[in-house]
Enzyme design. Sequence first.
Site, PDB file in Angstrom:
ATOM      1  N   ALA A 257       1.353  21.096 -13.099  1.00  0.00           N
ATOM      2  CA  ALA A 257       1.121  19.793 -13.722  1.00  0.00           C
ATOM      3  C   ALA A 257       2.445  19.109 -13.994  1.00  0.00           C
ATOM      4  O   ALA A 257       3.455  19.768 -14.263  1.00  0.00           O
ATOM      5  CB  ALA A 257       0.342  19.944 -15.019  1.00  0.00           C
ATOM      6  N   ASP A 258       2.424  17.792 -13.909  1.00  0.00           N
ATOM      7  CA  ASP A 258       3.585  17.003 -14.303  1.00  0.00           C
ATOM      8  C   ASP A 258       3.397  16.388 -15.681  1.00  0.00           C
ATOM      9  O   ASP A 258       4.365  16.109 -16.371  1.00  0.00           O
ATOM     10  CB  ASP A 258       3.863  15.921 -13.263  1.00  0.00           C
ATOM     11  CG  ASP A 258       4.501  16.496 -12.022  1.00  0.00           C
ATOM     12  OD1 ASP A 258       5.735  16.406 -11.906  1.00  0.00           O
ATOM     13  OD2 ASP A 258       3.785  17.065 -11.181  1.00  0.00           O
ATOM     14  N   ARG A 259       2.152  16.177 -16.065  1.00  0.00           N
ATOM     15  CA  ARG A 259       1.859  15.746 -17.434  1.00  0.00           C
ATOM     16  C   ARG A 259       0.402  16.044 -17.740  1.00  0.00           C
ATOM     17  O   ARG A 259      -0.477  15.776 -16.923  1.00  0.00           O
ATOM     18  CB  ARG A 259       2.153  14.257 -17.633  1.00  0.00           C
ATOM     19  CG  ARG A 259       1.986  13.813 -19.086  1.00  0.00           C
ATOM     20  CD  ARG A 259       2.390  12.358 -19.300  1.00  0.00           C
ATOM     21  NE  ARG A 259       3.789  12.120 -18.988  1.00  0.00           N
ATOM     22  CZ  ARG A 259       4.510  11.119 -19.512  1.00  0.00           C
ATOM     23  NH1 ARG A 259       3.956  10.296 -20.388  1.00  0.00           N
ATOM     24  NH2 ARG A 259       5.767  10.942 -19.165  1.00  0.00           N
ATOM     25  N   ALA A 267      -2.088  15.058 -14.768  1.00  0.00           N
ATOM     26  CA  ALA A 267      -1.407  14.417 -13.643  1.00  0.00           C
ATOM     27  C   ALA A 267      -0.649  15.484 -12.865  1.00  0.00           C
ATOM     28  O   ALA A 267       0.125  16.251 -13.438  1.00  0.00           O
ATOM     29  CB  ALA A 267      -0.444  13.341 -14.135  1.00  0.00           C
TER      30      ALA A 267
END
Length: 382
Positions: A257-259, A267
């Site tokens: 995950a990036d966020r 995201a």
Amino acid sequence: MALISIRTSDDKIEIINQLLLPHVTEFVQIDTIEQAHDAIKTMKIRGAPAIASLAALSFSQYLSRALQASPLPEYFASPEALKNNLEPVLAYLFTARPTAVNLGAATRRLTTTLNQSIAQGKTTRSIAQDLIDEGKAIADEDVGRNKAMSKWGGDWLFDRVKAGGGSAEKGLNVLTVCNTGSLATSGYGTALGLITYLHETGKLEKAYYTQTAPYHQGSRLTALELKTLNIPSVMICDTMVGSLFQHFNIHAVVVGADRIAKNGDTANKIGTYNAAVIAARHNIPFIVVAPISTVDLAVESGLDIPIEQRPPIEACLVRGILYPNDGNSKQAQVMITPSGLDGIYNPSFDVTPAGLITAIVTEKGVAVKGEGENIFDLTPVV
């Protein structure tokens, strides 16, 4: 031997240029804040934890070299002058990749250290040393976190499959998206770390991974990592996920995950949402593996996550070695589309709603949704 994204020695920082992998291994020296920003922006280095580590290390390097200067730079005249110099530097680093919350978490952590050291009445030299130590700590902590979350997630998944009566005599078959291993972190990895853990403990039959166009992080980077680690694996095109689920016994999809928003919306690399939708159709568990620093409790849902739009031309190009070749590693970049297209939609990330996610794993444990719930309470794992 695992690959590495960043290597350091004393005051020297080098990153592996991931744009040239898997055919050329080239380390690029990072000597300035501007070079670190460019490396992150142009994706010479990528992966949310890795770019946070590089930003923190380059900031430490910036201050370390300032302390070695004689005389000291003018901004060491007072704590206020030092703060006025450093805050724009941290803000500039954050602009390199806005979606990855780890980068913001690192710059905020350094800002907090700056303010605390000033409030304690320390000298500018001591403030700078505190920041140097904090920047190095941000990078050093990553590997331990990754191993912890990989074990949490791997054990949870294996126990779930066994409890559900699933067939796992030969081990689990797991699909992943993008690249979340040592190249995307300071070491071991997140989702790919979970796969590595299953392999190391004899609980993995085979890893599957998508090519992950248009940057091909799967076919270039994950393929190289799995091969280096001698983990049995199969590459598929992004459009083959549904077919894979129809014809093979896949036990789970695991992604990084990036966020992650407060409600669990996640995201991650473009194509993750597609895989989640198809996994739900086939009742295959979909697991997100990421450090606590990736969870952004200030963001209520995925609707509030900014999505980076990459340059359109990137969707039109591919890079690789010439084929067939005579054994050399000469690379070429070619355009695969007609010139002058009417439009190109090229987001770097998509958002998978929490309702499609089975579990979210951090270094503190595994979070699952309550009965009948479509959102997560992430409090126990952050």
